[in-house]
Design an enzyme around this catalytic site. Structure first.
Site, PDB file in Angstrom:
ATOM      1  N   ASN A 191       0.382   3.380   2.104  1.00  0.00           N
ATOM      2  CA  ASN A 191       1.486   4.251   1.691  1.00  0.00           C
ATOM      3  C   ASN A 191       2.302   4.576   2.934  1.00  0.00           C
ATOM      4  O   ASN A 191       1.886   5.381   3.766  1.00  0.00           O
ATOM      5  CB  ASN A 191       0.902   5.535   1.057  1.00  0.00           C
ATOM      6  CG  ASN A 191       1.981   6.557   0.738  1.00  0.00           C
ATOM      7  OD1 ASN A 191       3.165   6.235   0.698  1.00  0.00           O
ATOM      8  ND2 ASN A 191       1.565   7.798   0.503  1.00  0.00           N
ATOM      9  N   TRP A 192       3.455   3.942   3.020  1.00  0.00           N
ATOM     10  CA  TRP A 192       4.268   4.104   4.232  1.00  0.00           C
ATOM     11  C   TRP A 192       5.010   5.443   4.271  1.00  0.00           C
ATOM     12  O   TRP A 192       5.608   5.791   5.288  1.00  0.00           O
ATOM     13  CB  TRP A 192       5.287   2.960   4.338  1.00  0.00           C
ATOM     14  CG  TRP A 192       4.711   1.647   4.796  1.00  0.00           C
ATOM     15  CD1 TRP A 192       3.385   1.366   5.063  1.00  0.00           C
ATOM     16  CD2 TRP A 192       5.435   0.439   5.062  1.00  0.00           C
ATOM     17  NE1 TRP A 192       3.251   0.062   5.464  1.00  0.00           N
ATOM     18  CE2 TRP A 192       4.493  -0.536   5.473  1.00  0.00           C
ATOM     19  CE3 TRP A 192       6.785   0.072   4.990  1.00  0.00           C
ATOM     20  CZ2 TRP A 192       4.868  -1.844   5.812  1.00  0.00           C
ATOM     21  CZ3 TRP A 192       7.161  -1.226   5.327  1.00  0.00           C
ATOM     22  CH2 TRP A 192       6.208  -2.168   5.734  1.00  0.00           C
ATOM     23  N   LYS A 193       5.025   6.148   3.160  1.00  0.00           N
ATOM     24  CA  LYS A 193       5.743   7.435   3.085  1.00  0.00           C
ATOM     25  C   LYS A 193       7.192   7.243   3.558  1.00  0.00           C
ATOM     26  O   LYS A 193       7.799   6.240   3.218  1.00  0.00           O
ATOM     27  CB  LYS A 193       5.009   8.515   3.875  1.00  0.00           C
ATOM     28  CG  LYS A 193       3.521   8.589   3.544  1.00  0.00           C
ATOM     29  CD  LYS A 193       2.880   9.820   4.097  1.00  0.00           C
ATOM     30  CE  LYS A 193       1.369   9.734   3.924  1.00  0.00           C
ATOM     31  NZ  LYS A 193       0.713  11.016   4.028  1.00  0.00           N
ATOM     32  N   HIS A 239       1.278  11.854  -6.013  1.00  0.00           N
ATOM     33  CA  HIS A 239       0.806  12.085  -4.641  1.00  0.00           C
ATOM     34  C   HIS A 239       0.948  13.579  -4.330  1.00  0.00           C
ATOM     35  O   HIS A 239       1.898  14.221  -4.774  1.00  0.00           O
ATOM     36  CB  HIS A 239       1.622  11.241  -3.655  1.00  0.00           C
ATOM     37  CG  HIS A 239       1.036  11.218  -2.283  1.00  0.00           C
ATOM     38  ND1 HIS A 239       1.207  12.267  -1.396  1.00  0.00           N
ATOM     39  CD2 HIS A 239       0.246  10.312  -1.650  1.00  0.00           C
ATOM     40  CE1 HIS A 239       0.551  11.978  -0.279  1.00  0.00           C
ATOM     41  NE2 HIS A 239      -0.042  10.800  -0.405  1.00  0.00           N
ATOM     42  N   GLU A 271       1.986  15.075  -1.865  1.00  0.00           N
ATOM     43  CA  GLU A 271       3.252  15.458  -1.225  1.00  0.00           C
ATOM     44  C   GLU A 271       4.364  15.592  -2.260  1.00  0.00           C
ATOM     45  O   GLU A 271       5.313  16.344  -2.078  1.00  0.00           O
ATOM     46  CB  GLU A 271       3.600  14.438  -0.121  1.00  0.00           C
ATOM     47  CG  GLU A 271       2.677  14.607   1.075  1.00  0.00           C
ATOM     48  CD  GLU A 271       2.498  13.371   1.935  1.00  0.00           C
ATOM     49  OE1 GLU A 271       3.278  12.414   1.797  1.00  0.00           O
ATOM     50  OE2 GLU A 271       1.554  13.365   2.757  1.00  0.00           O
ATOM     51  N   GLU A 281      -7.862  11.954  -3.402  1.00  0.00           N
ATOM     52  CA  GLU A 281      -7.310  12.279  -2.085  1.00  0.00           C
ATOM     53  C   GLU A 281      -7.398  13.788  -1.862  1.00  0.00           C
ATOM     54  O   GLU A 281      -6.478  14.529  -2.258  1.00  0.00           O
ATOM     55  CB  GLU A 281      -5.832  11.871  -2.022  1.00  0.00           C
ATOM     56  CG  GLU A 281      -5.574  10.397  -2.140  1.00  0.00           C
ATOM     57  CD  GLU A 281      -4.352  10.004  -1.346  1.00  0.00           C
ATOM     58  OE1 GLU A 281      -4.497   9.194  -0.426  1.00  0.00           O
ATOM     59  OE2 GLU A 281      -3.253  10.528  -1.608  1.00  0.00           O
ATOM     60  N   GLY A 309      -3.547  13.231   6.234  1.00  0.00           N
ATOM     61  CA  GLY A 309      -2.745  13.338   7.459  1.00  0.00           C
ATOM     62  C   GLY A 309      -3.269  14.362   8.445  1.00  0.00           C
ATOM     63  O   GLY A 309      -2.580  14.730   9.388  1.00  0.00           O
ATOM     64  N   SER A 358      -7.016  10.374   5.617  1.00  0.00           N
ATOM     65  CA  SER A 358      -7.378  10.073   7.013  1.00  0.00           C
ATOM     66  C   SER A 358      -8.369   8.921   7.164  1.00  0.00           C
ATOM     67  O   SER A 358      -9.293   8.974   7.988  1.00  0.00           O
ATOM     68  CB  SER A 358      -7.917  11.329   7.724  1.00  0.00           C
ATOM     69  OG  SER A 358      -6.893  12.302   7.814  1.00  0.00           O
ATOM     70  N   GLY A 397      -2.525   6.258   4.455  1.00  0.00           N
ATOM     71  CA  GLY A 397      -1.201   6.717   4.889  1.00  0.00           C
ATOM     72  C   GLY A 397      -0.937   6.300   6.321  1.00  0.00           C
ATOM     73  O   GLY A 397      -0.588   5.150   6.606  1.00  0.00           O
ATOM     74  N   GLY A 398      -1.126   7.232   7.245  1.00  0.00           N
ATOM     75  CA  GLY A 398      -0.800   7.020   8.661  1.00  0.00           C
ATOM     76  C   GLY A 398      -1.273   5.693   9.241  1.00  0.00           C
ATOM     77  O   GLY A 398      -0.499   4.996   9.902  1.00  0.00           O
TER      78      GLY A 398
HETATM   79  C1  PEP Z   1      -1.803   9.423   1.899  1.00  0.00           C
HETATM   80  O1  PEP Z   1      -0.691   9.795   2.219  1.00  0.00           O
HETATM   81  O2  PEP Z   1      -2.021   9.038   0.734  1.00  0.00           O
HETATM   82  C2  PEP Z   1      -2.864   9.466   2.895  1.00  0.00           C
HETATM   83  C3  PEP Z   1      -4.099   9.260   2.528  1.00  0.00           C
HETATM   84  O3  PEP Z   1      -2.481   9.742   4.189  1.00  0.00           O
HETATM   85  P1  PEP Z   1      -3.409   9.643   5.516  1.00  0.00           P
HETATM   86  O4  PEP Z   1      -4.166   8.347   5.435  1.00  0.00           O
HETATM   87  O5  PEP Z   1      -2.440   9.680   6.646  1.00  0.00           O
HETATM   88  O6  PEP Z   1      -4.324  10.826   5.472  1.00  0.00           O
END
Ligand code: PEP
Length: 259
Positions: A17-19, A103, A105, A173, A179, A219, A240-241
């Protein structure tokens, strides 16, 4: 229970997930190419990249059998007076196959459980795979957070037939792990997998519940991926990251290889 789960999904699903990244079309193309090159040639994992909407047409030209395209959200209508929205048919017409729904966010920006449910139904009509995010804000010692998860599962699956539900991927999640660098332990994830299956069993039936693909996000990185994958009881990751660094993302994919 875990055995039958792996028999159904012997290979992982790993979604990046590049956000709101990267900043430009050129950077997006470069990152996509780097990811494709870094993915181990022999991987059996299904890899999906979910870039910002605007980059989809360009990246669609470069997608391959082992690097599929996803979207980070979708409208619950095909067309109409919904300024700024992107509909499921539009995504499907560009070769998008997966769509992240609910999600945390987006939920933080006001998305409701009811909208999440409508988006799932709209996506399934266009044969997009909904990757539906659920997760608790924080954990308490009494285990009240399980109620939050049960409510989300009930709402997302409202009105779905077992056949429709089987096409849905559920991404657990925990919000406190997104994050933040704080990851749920493999034991936490395993307990949640069992809880999700038991909740779905009450709402549908055990056979259906055990077949739903569950993935973990929060994470995930090279250093924890193997333990989470082997001991967490889930069949993939939403990343994500770490999905913005081709080498790190490839290492996570590698960690899903069963020995
Ligand atoms: C996400 O945004 O779905 C996510 C899991 O982010 P991260 O891996 O950065 O925690």
């Amino acid at each position: 229970m875990v055995q039958s789960f792996y028999m159904k999904y012997p290979h992982a699903l790993v979604i990046g997930n590049w956000k709101l990244n990267p900043g430009t079309n050129t950077e997006a193309k470069n990152l996509f190419t780097a990811v494709r090159k870094a993915i181990p040639k022999d991987t059996e994992a299904k890899v999906v990249i979910a870039p910002p909407f605007l980059f989809i047409p360009e990246l669609a030209k470069a997608k391959s059998k082992n690097t599929l395209l996803g979207a980070q959200d979708v409208a619950f209508e095909e067309r109409g007076a919904l300024t700024g929205e992107i509909g499921p048919a539009m995504l499907a017409s560009f070769g998008v196959e997966y769509v992240i729904i609910g999600h945390s966010e987006r939920r933080a920006m006001g998305e409701t459980d009811q909208q999440v449910n409508k988006k799932i139904v709209a996506s399934l009509k266009r044969k997009l795979v909904p990757v539906v995010c659920i997760g608790e804000k924080r954990r308490d010692t009494q285990g009240q957070f399980y109620n939050e998860i049960a409510t989300q599962i009930k709402a997302l699956s409202e009105g779905l037939t077992p056949l429709q539900l089987l096409k849905v991927v559920i991404a657990y999640e925990p919000i406190w792990a997104i994050g933040t660098g704080a990851t749920a332990t493999a034991e936490d994830v395993k307990e949640m997998q069992l809880f999700i299956v038991s909740t779905l069993t009450k709402l549908f039936d055990r056979k259906t519940a055990e077949k739903i693909r569950l993935i973990y996000g929060g994470s995930v990185k090279e250093s924890n991926a193997q333990d989470l994958y082997q001991n967490g009881g889930m069949s993939g990751f939403l990343v994500g990251g770490a999905s913005l660094q081709a080498g790190e993302f490839a290492a996570i994919i590698k960690a899903t290889k069963r020995g």
